[in-house]
Design a protein around this motif. Structure first.
Motif, PDB file in Angstrom:
ATOM      1  N   LYS A   1       8.829  81.945 -12.234  1.00  0.00           N
ATOM      2  CA  LYS A   1       8.166  83.025 -12.971  1.00  0.00           C
ATOM      3  C   LYS A   1       7.059  82.490 -13.865  1.00  0.00           C
ATOM      4  O   LYS A   1       6.385  83.262 -14.541  1.00  0.00           O
ATOM      5  CB  LYS A   1       9.193  83.760 -13.852  1.00  0.00           C
ATOM      6  CG  LYS A   1      10.319  84.398 -13.056  1.00  0.00           C
ATOM      7  CD  LYS A   1      11.467  84.796 -13.993  1.00  0.00           C
ATOM      8  CE  LYS A   1      12.693  85.220 -13.210  1.00  0.00           C
ATOM      9  NZ  LYS A   1      12.526  86.544 -12.560  1.00  0.00           N
TER      10      LYS A   1
ATOM     11  N   ARG B   1      13.450  79.170 -23.149  1.00  0.00           N
ATOM     12  CA  ARG B   1      14.716  78.569 -22.729  1.00  0.00           C
ATOM     13  C   ARG B   1      15.260  77.661 -23.825  1.00  0.00           C
ATOM     14  O   ARG B   1      16.427  77.759 -24.195  1.00  0.00           O
ATOM     15  CB  ARG B   1      14.498  77.754 -21.448  1.00  0.00           C
ATOM     16  CG  ARG B   1      15.792  77.208 -20.867  1.00  0.00           C
ATOM     17  CD  ARG B   1      15.532  76.167 -19.801  1.00  0.00           C
ATOM     18  NE  ARG B   1      16.719  75.922 -18.988  1.00  0.00           N
ATOM     19  CZ  ARG B   1      16.917  74.837 -18.267  1.00  0.00           C
ATOM     20  NH1 ARG B   1      15.998  73.884 -18.229  1.00  0.00           N
ATOM     21  NH2 ARG B   1      18.015  74.672 -17.563  1.00  0.00           N
TER      22      ARG B   1
ATOM     23  N   ILE C   1       7.757  80.331 -21.234  1.00  0.00           N
ATOM     24  CA  ILE C   1       9.030  80.551 -20.556  1.00  0.00           C
ATOM     25  C   ILE C   1       9.993  79.400 -20.813  1.00  0.00           C
ATOM     26  O   ILE C   1      11.153  79.606 -21.170  1.00  0.00           O
ATOM     27  CB  ILE C   1       8.768  80.742 -19.046  1.00  0.00           C
ATOM     28  CG1 ILE C   1       8.093  82.109 -18.837  1.00  0.00           C
ATOM     29  CG2 ILE C   1      10.054  80.643 -18.249  1.00  0.00           C
ATOM     30  CD1 ILE C   1       7.737  82.408 -17.417  1.00  0.00           C
TER      31      ILE C   1
ATOM     32  N   GLN D   1      18.449  76.776 -12.804  1.00  0.00           N
ATOM     33  CA  GLN D   1      17.928  77.692 -13.827  1.00  0.00           C
ATOM     34  C   GLN D   1      16.466  77.358 -14.132  1.00  0.00           C
ATOM     35  O   GLN D   1      15.623  78.255 -14.225  1.00  0.00           O
ATOM     36  CB  GLN D   1      18.773  77.588 -15.103  1.00  0.00           C
ATOM     37  CG  GLN D   1      18.419  78.630 -16.138  1.00  0.00           C
ATOM     38  CD  GLN D   1      19.214  78.417 -17.419  1.00  0.00           C
ATOM     39  OE1 GLN D   1      19.058  77.411 -18.112  1.00  0.00           O
ATOM     40  NE2 GLN D   1      20.060  79.372 -17.750  1.00  0.00           N
TER      41      GLN D   1
ATOM     42  N   ASP E   1      14.260  78.529 -11.301  1.00  0.00           N
ATOM     43  CA  ASP E   1      14.070  79.980 -11.331  1.00  0.00           C
ATOM     44  C   ASP E   1      13.072  80.372 -12.409  1.00  0.00           C
ATOM     45  O   ASP E   1      12.203  81.223 -12.196  1.00  0.00           O
ATOM     46  CB  ASP E   1      15.404  80.688 -11.601  1.00  0.00           C
ATOM     47  CG  ASP E   1      16.345  80.622 -10.404  1.00  0.00           C
ATOM     48  OD1 ASP E   1      15.904  80.189  -9.323  1.00  0.00           O
ATOM     49  OD2 ASP E   1      17.520  80.994 -10.563  1.00  0.00           O
ATOM     50  N   LEU E   2      13.209  79.775 -13.575  1.00  0.00           N
ATOM     51  CA  LEU E   2      12.297  80.096 -14.659  1.00  0.00           C
ATOM     52  C   LEU E   2      10.864  79.694 -14.301  1.00  0.00           C
ATOM     53  O   LEU E   2       9.918  80.458 -14.534  1.00  0.00           O
ATOM     54  CB  LEU E   2      12.740  79.395 -15.948  1.00  0.00           C
ATOM     55  CG  LEU E   2      14.001  79.980 -16.602  1.00  0.00           C
ATOM     56  CD1 LEU E   2      14.540  79.048 -17.679  1.00  0.00           C
ATOM     57  CD2 LEU E   2      13.697  81.352 -17.212  1.00  0.00           C
TER      58      LEU E   2
ATOM     59  N   ALA F   1      23.350  73.326 -11.918  1.00  0.00           N
ATOM     60  CA  ALA F   1      23.071  74.680 -12.415  1.00  0.00           C
ATOM     61  C   ALA F   1      21.855  74.673 -13.333  1.00  0.00           C
ATOM     62  O   ALA F   1      21.030  75.587 -13.295  1.00  0.00           O
ATOM     63  CB  ALA F   1      24.295  75.224 -13.147  1.00  0.00           C
ATOM     64  N   SER F   2      21.750  73.632 -14.138  1.00  0.00           N
ATOM     65  CA  SER F   2      20.611  73.530 -15.045  1.00  0.00           C
ATOM     66  C   SER F   2      19.308  73.432 -14.261  1.00  0.00           C
ATOM     67  O   SER F   2      18.310  74.074 -14.582  1.00  0.00           O
ATOM     68  CB  SER F   2      20.782  72.285 -15.931  1.00  0.00           C
ATOM     69  OG  SER F   2      19.605  72.030 -16.654  1.00  0.00           O
TER      70      SER F   2
END
Lengths: 169, 169
Positions: B44, B128, B124, B37, B40-41, B33-34
């Motif tokens: 962007k 986080r 970004i 994430q 995804d970041l 999951a990390s």
DNA sequence: AATTAATGCGTGACAAGTCATATAATTTCT
DNA sequence: AGAAATTATATGACTTGTCACGCATTAATT
């Protein structure tokens, strides 16, 4: 020219030290080491893969399950099982049937041969958990799991959620 | 025949619950999951990969480094960098030179364009870490890292070491 | 009853990680 | 100096994980 690519050893070491507290980086390398340890152990426990071990274990513990059930107990994507199960079936370790109540589901069941494979690997993997149990008290495990819950909660937040978060003072 | 593949929902749920305290399984899914994430970041933040981000970050923080340096700060295998770096070079984000002092080494340096890419992603990824910092106090991070040290110590033990461990009462 | 929506699973495409092995350059040992 | 060992990097093969999309089946809505 005096080799302007000066490689600053002090800064490199400082960087290594600093990254020790980077939870994301730590998780990655610890998980990789954990996976390798499991693979090595399973190599001595019948030569099955991690996905295969988890599946045999689950089926042994709970009895027949669907593919979705397996993916939820294993906290993994169903596609992984979708690929692993036919191999297990071809090895004769599990059987697969379309469910009668819901034709979309596939019921996976451990065969006698699958139970044998489980019994071959189980003591080794059990030993691993037992040894871990010597390194942590029950209280510590609980506390550790609490931290894992919290970081899981964090890493499952969508990217946008994190970016829209308000700055704090 | 009465569909002998009885799927026992209670046992399935019990299994799911029980596996919540399985540290190995938790690490796997949290890490996954990390990683997602972060991906995804970064999507962007210029569309770079995780390996690329770590490399730009390291080079920005410490200046020129060898491939081995990068793999040690990133706690990862050098092969990963060996594959990622040529792509970064082709994109013009880093330059690579054979070291003059030691011809085996490759010195990697951030280019101006690489700095631009870093500056695009850095806010970004910084956000986080800042958001994570809101979820954990400094003391908690330290304690969490302590647990990570301990489990890392465990998972890095060779398989034989674990199997030869004496049983305790 | 007929459509539409949701669910379960299979599969292709990809990222990130490992290891083992090969090659070139450097160090160490005799 | 020459041989042997070590080190830095490249590369092929593999595992574990994700997502997205498609198809079949079931459930819900109109």
């Amino acid at each position: 020219m005096t080799d302007e690519q000066e490689r600053n050893v002090d800064r490199i070491n400082a960087r290594v030290d600093r990254e020790e507290t980077n939870l994301f980086a730590r998780l990655a390398s610890i998980y990789a080491a954990s996976r390798k340890q499991a693979q090595d152990l399973l190599q001595k426990g019948g030569g099955i893969s991690i996905v295969e071990w988890r599946t045999l274990w689950d089926l042994h513990e709970v009895g027949p399950m669907t593919i979705s059930d397996l993916s939820s107990t294993q906290r993994t994507d169903h596609s992984q099982l979708s690929r692993a199960l036919p191999k297990l079936r071809d090895k004769g370790l599990v059987s697969m049937h379309q469910a009668t109540q819901d034709g979309r589901q596939t019921i996976v069941t451990l065969t006698a041969k699958g139970s044998d494979a489980y019994r071959l690997a189980a003591p080794i993997m059990g030993k691993r958990r037992a040894t871990l149990g010597e390194a942590f008290t029950q209280t510590e495990i609980t506390e550790f799991v609490g931290y894992l819950d919290r970081i899981e909660n964090f890493v499952r937040r969508p990217a946008n959620d994190i970016l829209q978060e308000e700055e704090i003072e």
